[in-house]
Design a protein around this motif. Structure first.
Motif, mmCIF file in Angstrom:
data_model
loop_
_atom_site.group_PDB
_atom_site.id
_atom_site.type_symbol
_atom_site.label_atom_id
_atom_site.label_comp_id
_atom_site.label_asym_id
_atom_site.label_seq_id
_atom_site.Cartn_x
_atom_site.Cartn_y
_atom_site.Cartn_z
ATOM 1 N N SER A 19 -7.224 1.789 -3.326
ATOM 2 C CA SER A 19 -7.007 0.729 -2.343
ATOM 3 C C SER A 19 -8.236 0.582 -1.451
ATOM 4 O O SER A 19 -9.014 1.508 -1.267
ATOM 5 C CB SER A 19 -5.764 1.035 -1.503
ATOM 6 N N ALA A 61 -4.275 -2.861 -2.625
ATOM 7 C CA ALA A 61 -4.127 -1.643 -3.413
ATOM 8 C C ALA A 61 -4.397 -1.916 -4.891
ATOM 9 O O ALA A 61 -4.426 -3.069 -5.327
ATOM 10 C CB ALA A 61 -2.715 -1.096 -3.244
ATOM 11 N N ILE A 120 0.846 -1.187 0.000
ATOM 12 C CA ILE A 120 0.000 0.000 0.000
ATOM 13 C C ILE A 120 0.887 1.244 0.000
ATOM 14 O O ILE A 120 1.785 1.365 0.846
ATOM 15 C CB ILE A 120 -0.893 0.035 1.269
#
Lengths: 434, 449
Positions: free
Chosen positions: B291, B246, B163
């Motif tokens: 995400s 993500a 992420i």
């Protein structure tokens, strides 16, 4: 429409091993009815054709003779190949249906390594789902696991779009028609020996109520339940009229039970309505003709010698009630937009179940036409129906049922069409391969 | 509070709400697609309070905090002080093990912590060092947000994490670079990290801040009072820490001959994704959604199918969620999918009925558009036009139960009758109120079920 919470009981099709999506009710590859477990025996010659070509069948080339053209391509409406028509065969309480030929026709001529088939019947035993099924609409895309074309997106014909069954002396044909997107009608045929050694034939036809949830499931449940109930009761010597009454009650319970199933709640219908269907059935023995009905599906008596034909049922409909009460003439009542509103049906939300039964002792041979309004809308009066029924209906019931379905389709096919043709009297011998 | 019972990878579910019935000749198919991810770290997004992971649980992540340090941050001085405190609060919210950096933004971007083109790994010591470094922040210089984003991108891409997220705070207009430079920076960063953007005070440009958040698939908001910054930063960071997966894309398959009219996110806020399609195969395209943590979003999909005869049925679209693998044609499927169908019928009652979800979100999208148009007209001096548009907005907000937007509207117009949309423009409107309305105009509410 939640795709997630549905849990498929099976991970792949029991018939052709195609992987299934959760929630599938039919196999996208072969059309196998996933609700029909355990799998039926391997041989399901349900679309019997009796060997003969059908020069006067409704339309299309011989291969698709008895079939209407619900899909853009003149392809068999019984979704691709393999397996069977389990709902029809499962509806038959006794084994040994007639050996027949299937209509699952691949587009190209196939190789016949052993023996050429009867050239009059170009149907073949379609490939066992080996090749990926090709879309019947665009002929270019493959069919995905949900039963849609991966190219043009068109829904593939479903098993119930067109069903035919010949069972002993009786036969029935059901078709989606030309204006509805699925077939909500269902039928069931039965045959049994009575305790006195004579035989009885049973035909049940149900029409799912479109405004209700899962009407197709309702009609299927009602027809199968009633047929099983009748065959069992008749074999035990119950009077046919009593057996018919009991069968209607049993069918009503089966439809009621659907309302409680979670599958009903899953459908995001704008107005939730309990599953419902109409009912009409007939029992024919050596000397007796019994009909039973709820709703506006009908039975007609068509004597072989064309002495006056007769309608045997009285609709549970707004128009029929108006006429019966003397409030309107028949012409006025049927011209009203409410004419076809039904006042009786099988379903959890029915006001009160009133099974109608009637018994007749015809003095001459003939056939009983048991049908949904998809047919009688195009042949309302008994004389019209008699005109539509072929002369040789008693000896070629399947052919006659096809002709009658063709009559409805030629008239516009605005509704699902289902017709059962039952010869009277029941032949003394059983359900030999006709 | 960690929920150990949940697996770490969220489960996606897709629900489709539509009226599949079309009249003869009908071509337009509308559907609301609700995507719900469960089993991730937090209840993020618009709903509920997040629950955090225990230390060292959860996915690997990297966060860049971009703090505006332009000269205007000293007017009033509380602004700089609050920004420092808010950044410190955000740093405190970092989960142990998360990579992070703090960037001071002026007409150039400077690394404040840890420096040297690196990212720090959060633990008690680095958090303390970062807060020490924050004390040295002072205001002075201009504003060139593009340079901040490019530095953040450089830093974030140095870590191999699942992420990547940015948090950007500005108090002024992007005056020291051209709009083209900012646009180019956004284009380069899009898809590389997600970014929330906040405007503090009232001297910033709403369209710049919302444009950044929209391009980088984050949220935008106004913090008119600098005192509210710390709470807002904490919340943003909590949401970021709850993200599990993500670069999720909404994959839309449509049959031959079908045109995609639009694909919009409609909840929790309106975001038109139509132009962001990437072709992902024959007849299918991917729309970026950023995400996901534990959250649910709604999308409005509108496609035009070739007409078919009464009684026909077709699949108009198949919606699924995937994580495209960069550099390859393959994509990891997230399992769930939804089917959008079209069934042609001569039953007029069926084909004319509106699906309540579709109707609701069509109204919410119109609400957002109408507010924007009304405020634009008001700025342009067209009082009649602005009154008409904002009146319509009041009517839509009231009818759809969007109480938050209705409240914001009531600060800009005097509502005479909400049901008919009769309003008067207020003679005097606080700048903060107008900017709040504009920034939050895309926020939607869900259908009451």
């Amino acid at each position: 429409m939640s795709q997630m919470p549905r849990q498929a009981a099976l991970s792949k099709c029991p018939s052709c091993a195609e992987p299934l999506e959760s929630g599938d009710r039919f196999c996208g590859a072969c059309g196998y009815d996933l609700s029909a477990v355990p799998p039926p025996p391997p041989d399901h010659p349900t679309l019997a054709m009796n060997g003969a070509a059908l020069p006067d069948a409704p339309q299309g080339p011989p291969a698709t003779a008895a079939e209407p053209l619900p899909a853009p391509a003149p392809q068999t409406p019984t979704a691709p190949p393999a397996a069977a028509v389990p709902s029809a065969s499962a509806a038959a309480p006794s084994p040994a249906p007639t050996p027949g030929v299937r209509f699952d026709r691949a587009p190209e001529p196939d190789e016949y390594p052993l023996q050429a088939p009867d050239p009059r019947v170009t149907a073949d035993t379609a490939p066992d789902a080996g090749p990926v099924p090709v879309c019947v609409a665009c002929r270019a895309g493959r069919v995905d696991g949900d039963g849609y074309c991966e190219n043009c997106g068109h829904a593939q014909p479903r098993e119930r779009d067109h069903l035919e069954q010949e069972f002993g002396p009786v036969a029935a044909v059901s078709d989606r028609g030309l204006r509805h997107h699925r077939n909500e009608d269902a039928f069931a045929l039965g045959h049994t020996a009575l305790p006195d050694g004579t035989h009885a034939t049973v035909a049940i036809v149900c029409d799912g109520v479109s405004s209700a949830t899962r009407p197709d499931d309702a009609s299927l449940a009602a027809s199968r339940t009633a047929c099983d109930s009748l065959v069992a009761a008749l074999a035990h010597g119950t009077h046919p009229q009593q057996a018919m009454h009991d069968a209607i009650v049993a069918a009503a319970r089966a439809v009621d039970a659907l309302a409680a199933e979670p599958a009903t709640a899953r459908e995001h219908a704008p107005h939730q309505n309990a599953p419902a269907c109409t009912f009409v059935g007939s029992v024919v023995t050596a000397g007796l003709l019994v009909v039973g009905w709820v709703g506006d599906s009908r039975a007609y008596w068509i004597p072989d010698d064309r002495s006056p034909a007769a309608r045997l049922t009285e609709d549970d409909s707004w128009a029929a009630q108006m006429v019966a009460a003397g409030l309107m003439s028949e012409a006025e009542a049927y011209a009203d937009e409410r004419a076809h509103a039904i006042t009786g049906w099988l379903g959890a939300d029915a006001y009160e179940l009133e099974p109608h039964t009637a018994a007749f002792k015809p003095d001459r041979p003939g056939v009983v036409v048991v049908c949904t309004d998809g047919l009688w809308n195009y042949a309302e009066a008994a004389e019209e129906m008699a005109g539509a029924v072929p002369r040789d209906a008693a000896v070629r019931p399947l052919h006659s049922a096809r002709v009658l379905v063709g009559h409805a389709l030629d008239g516009g096919g605005h509704d699902n069409v289902t017709v059962a043709v039952v010869p009277f009297p029941a032949p003394p011998q059983g359900a030999g391969s006709a | 509070m960690a929920n150990f019972a949940k697996p770490n990878v969220p489960q996606f579910a897709v629900d489709v709400y539509q009226n599949e019935y079309l009249p003869e000749g009908g071509r337009e198919v509308n559907a609301i697609v609700t995507v719900t991810a469960t089993g991730g770290g937090t209840v993020g997004g618009a709903v509920g309070a997040p629950h955090l992971y225990a230390a060292s649980r959860g996915p690997s992540a990297a966060v860049a905090l971009m703090v505006d340090c332009s000269g205007s941050m000293d007017y009033p001085p509380a602004k700089m002080r609050n920004a420092r405190d808010a950044t410190a609060a955000a740093v405190d919210t970092l989960r142990d093990g998360v990579h992070f950096a703090v960037i001071a933004g002026t007409h150039v971007a400077k690394e404040v912590y840890p420096g040297g083109g690196r990212l720090a790994v959060a633990d008690a010591a680095t958090r303390e060092q970062a807060k020490q470094a924050l004390r040295r922040l002072h205001a002075g210089g201009g504003t060139a947000i593009g340079t901040w984003l490019r530095l953040a991108d450089r830093l974030l891409s140095s870590a191999d994490v699942a992420i990547r997220h940015g948090i950007l705070l500005t108090d002024g207009r992007n005056e020291h670079e051209s709009p083209q430079d900012l646009k180019a920076a956004l284009d380069d960063c899009a898809g590389r990290f997600t970014c929330d953007a906040r405007g503090v005070g009232t001297d910033w440009e709403v369209k710049e801040v919302t444009g950044i958040a929209s391009a980088l698939l984050g949220t935008a908001d106004i913090v008119a009072d600098p005192a509210g910054l710390a709470a807002d930063f904490t919340r943003m960071m909590e949401t970021a820490m709850g993200k599990e997966v993500a670069d999720v894309a909404l994959r839309l398959w449509t049959p031959v001959g079908t045109t995609v009219r639009f694909v919009k996110q409609v909840a929790p806020a309106v975001e038109d994704l139509t132009g962001r399609r990437t072709e992902s195969g024959p007849r299918s395209g991917d729309y970026p959604t950023g995400s996901w943590g534990d959250e649910s979003r709604d999308y409005h999909v509108c496609v035009e199918v070739p007409p078919a005869h009464i009684g026909q049925e077709m699949l108009a679209a198949r919606v699924s969620l995937v994580v495209p693998q960069p550099g390859t044609d393959s994509a990891q499927s997230l399992g769930a999918q939804g089917l959008v169908r079209a069934v042609w019928t001569d039953d007029v009652a069926a084909s004319t009925s509106l699906n309540p979800q579709v109707a609701h979100y069509t109204g919410q999208a119109e609400l957002a558009r109408t507010i924007q148009q009304g405020l634009d007209l008001r700025k342009a001096g067209d009082r009649d036009g602005a009154t008409a548009k904002l009146g319509r907005a009041v009517q839509l907000a009231s009818a759809s139960g969007n109480a938050d937007t209705a409240k914001l509207l009531a600060k800009v117009v005097d509502v005479v009758d909400a049901a008919t949309g009769t309003v008067r423009l207020k003679a005097k409107v606080a700048e903060a109120d107008e900017m709040t309305l504009e920034t939050r105009s895309t926020k939607t509410v869900r259908v009451k079920k």
